[in-house]
Design a protein around this motif. Structure first.
Motif: not given
Length: 561
Positions: A185, A187-189, A258-259, A314, A536-537, A541
């Motif tokens: 986990r 990285d942001p995505f 992730r989202g 996004c 935010e992600e 990045y």
């Protein structure tokens, strides 16, 4: 059985094979399960069978990826062969006689599948209470680790479950092993759980062979083989552009966004066009509870076109933002001068009455290139009737309006320039989020994003793409073309009483082609709103990539998106 039925009915790859330049495609015949089937030179047996509507199970083959032959589930019985070859790598031959589901073949196939399940959390698949669980459990349970189907967010589209139903696997005759690999986990995505990975290498082929990157590869050897980055650096350092195609082609839940997990089956899915740039990427918006919960390419484009990180990850956060503008406001001084919500009719009347007080040379119109063609057309038409100044498309040109004596501006995107604009008396801002420009404006009109309206968008090479409404806009926000139409009518201008988007499109078909500046794929804003401020992600990045580039001696702004 979503994946299976789609492969049989919408295999666009097989339907678009082109003849070599200056040549023709030679059709030949072969026999599959007693049927005489036509095929073309160069096709594999799996392609021929799929095109003919004959199902052969596979977990590694896809029509948009090069053949690999990893899973061994697509084996077939070829008359005259002593072994069972992979149909995904075997070229079709004239007169070949093939059987795809003999009892002996299914036994071997079932054993191969059990070997795959032995290293995949598959307790739910072989559980004796499986059928009863499917009846009484209505969704997945969120968990830190996946230990079975009901703790996997990919349950409803898992291809392993589909194959297990087809082969009717009820037990596993081999020792079961949980790899106990750490969840990634970093990285942001993406979230990567390679305990679920079956080493089909779809993600690698999509990354390397189709898109031309080398962000991931098969690392280590033997039993320790896994998907990863070279030297185990982070994906931010490996050259990954976070297009998300690895997620789209993964047959298990090893790779997830992730989202966009744990929402279950979407209430609806709408195919539309991303409007964050002029690339014209087709996308599917998944909707749950009238909220955008996921964005992904259509199945047939899952591994064929590179999607940027903005469009792939996004959009849900941008569309669902809590601080979206919801109601029109007019600046008034009650206790202190500030924006107050008013009904649409009052906002439109107030705007129209004030604009009438300015001469045509004192009015400026600023157009966002992110608008739909319908909105752009009406704004250009509106500008011809109320202003003698050229329409401004980009921020650099806004300052030119100041030297031309402009006192009133109608803008469809926010800009910090407005706070420094000398002589500006009346600013009408059509926007999606509160901004510094909103504080400067006397009237703020909330508008929709592309996921909340119907229309078209001219992309690269003047191609027109359909934009389809997926969700309702927040509060009382309206599409830009409706706002302009109502404003023009309130000012007494004729030719703006369009009853529907279709009525407006009919008018546009007879008009001159629109000349609209293209929005670069590297653009970090949407309608003047910095995406990193709202997602935010994406901010993490951009910040991380700039730091990595700086450490390598590259320019801090040299960020590939």
């Amino acid at each position: 059985m979503w994946h299976l039925s789609f492969k049989l009915s919408k295999n666009s790859y097989l339907q678009t094979r082109q003849a070599p330049k200056g040549g023709t495609i030679m059709t030949k015949w072969m026999n599959i399960n007693g049927r005489r089937v036509v095929f073309e030179e160069g096709e594999t047996v799996l392609e021929v069978a799929t095109k003919a509507g004959i199902f052969i199970p596979t977990l590694c083959a896809r029509p948009d990826l090069p053949s690999f032959g990893a899973c061994r589930l697509c084996i077939i019985d070829v008359e005259g062969n002593r072994t069972y070859p992979n149909s995904c790598t075997l070229p079709a031959r004239e007169g070949m006689v093939v059987r795809t589901a003999t009892p002996d073949l299914q036994t071997v196939r079932r054993n191969v599948f059990q070997l795959i399940l032995a290293e995949h959390p598959s307790y739910c698949i072989i559980c004796k209470e499986h059928d009863e669980c499917e009846k009484v459990r209505h969704g997945e349970y969120k968990a830190g680790r996946v230990i079975g189907c009901f703790t996997c967010s990919n349950k409803e589209i898992c291809e392993i479950r589909e194959i297990s139903e087809y082969l009717r696997v009820k037990d596993i005759r081999y020792p079961m092993l949980y790899k106990n690999l750490p969840l990634e986990r970093d990285d942001p995505f993406l979230v990567r759980d390679y305990n679920l990975c079956i080493l089909c290498a779809r993600c690698i082929r999509a990354c390397q062979d189709v898109l031309g990157y080398s962000a991931i590869a098969l690392t280590k050897r033997g039993h320790d083989t896994k998907v990863g980055t070279i030297l185990e650096v982070s994906h931010l350092e490996s050259g990954c552009v976070f297009c998300g195609h690895c997620i789209d082609v993964c047959p298990t839940g090893a790779l997830i966004a992730r989202g966009s997990t744990w929402f279950g089956t979407p209430d609806k899915s709408v195919t539309t066009t991303c409007n964050l740039c002029s690339h014209g990427c087709q996308m599917v918006i998944d909707v749950k509870w009238d909220k955008v919960v996921n964005v992904h390419p259509p199945y047939e484009l899952s591994a064929r076109r590179e999607y940027c990180v903005k469009g792939r990850f996004c959009i849900p956060a941008l569309v669902n933002g809590r601080d979206r503008l919801k109601y029109p406001t007019v600046k008034r001084k009650v206790i202190k001068e500030e924006q107050y919500p008013v009904p649409w009719d009052e906002a439109i009347t107030h705007t129209a009455d004030k604009l009438k007080g300015y001469k045509p040379e004192e009015i400026g119109i600023i157009l966002s290139p992110s608008l739909t063609d319908e909105a752009v057309y009406l704004l250009l038409k509106f500008a011809q009737r109320v202003s003698t100044n050229p329409v401004v498309f980009i921020e650099e040109d806004i300052k030119n309006l100041q030297s031309q004596g402009v006192k009133a501006i109608f803008s469809t995107f926010n800009s910090n320039v407005f706070s420094e604009f000398d002589g500006l008396e009346f600013l009408i801002l059509q926007d999606i989020y509160q901004s510094n420009s909103s504080d400067t404006a006397e009237v703020v009109l909330p508008t929709t994003m592309f996921a909340e309206e119907d229309g078209t968008k001219s992309g690269e090479e003047y191609m027109k793409y359909a934009i389809n409404k997926a969700v309702e806009p927040p509060g009382e926000a309206l599409p830009s073309w409706i706002i302009v139409s109502r404003l023009a009518q309130s000012m007494g201008l004729d030719g703006f009483n369009h009853e529907s988007i279709e009525n407006l499109q009919d008018e546009i078909r007879n008009a001159e082609p629109l000349e609209i500046p293209k929005v670069s794929k590297q653009q970090l804003e949407y309608m003047g709103v910095p995406i990193a401020d709202k997602v935010e992600e994406f901010r993490l990045y951009i910040t991380s990539k700039r730091a990595i580039n700086q450490s390598k001696g590259k320019g801090v702004l040299d960020v590939q998106i």
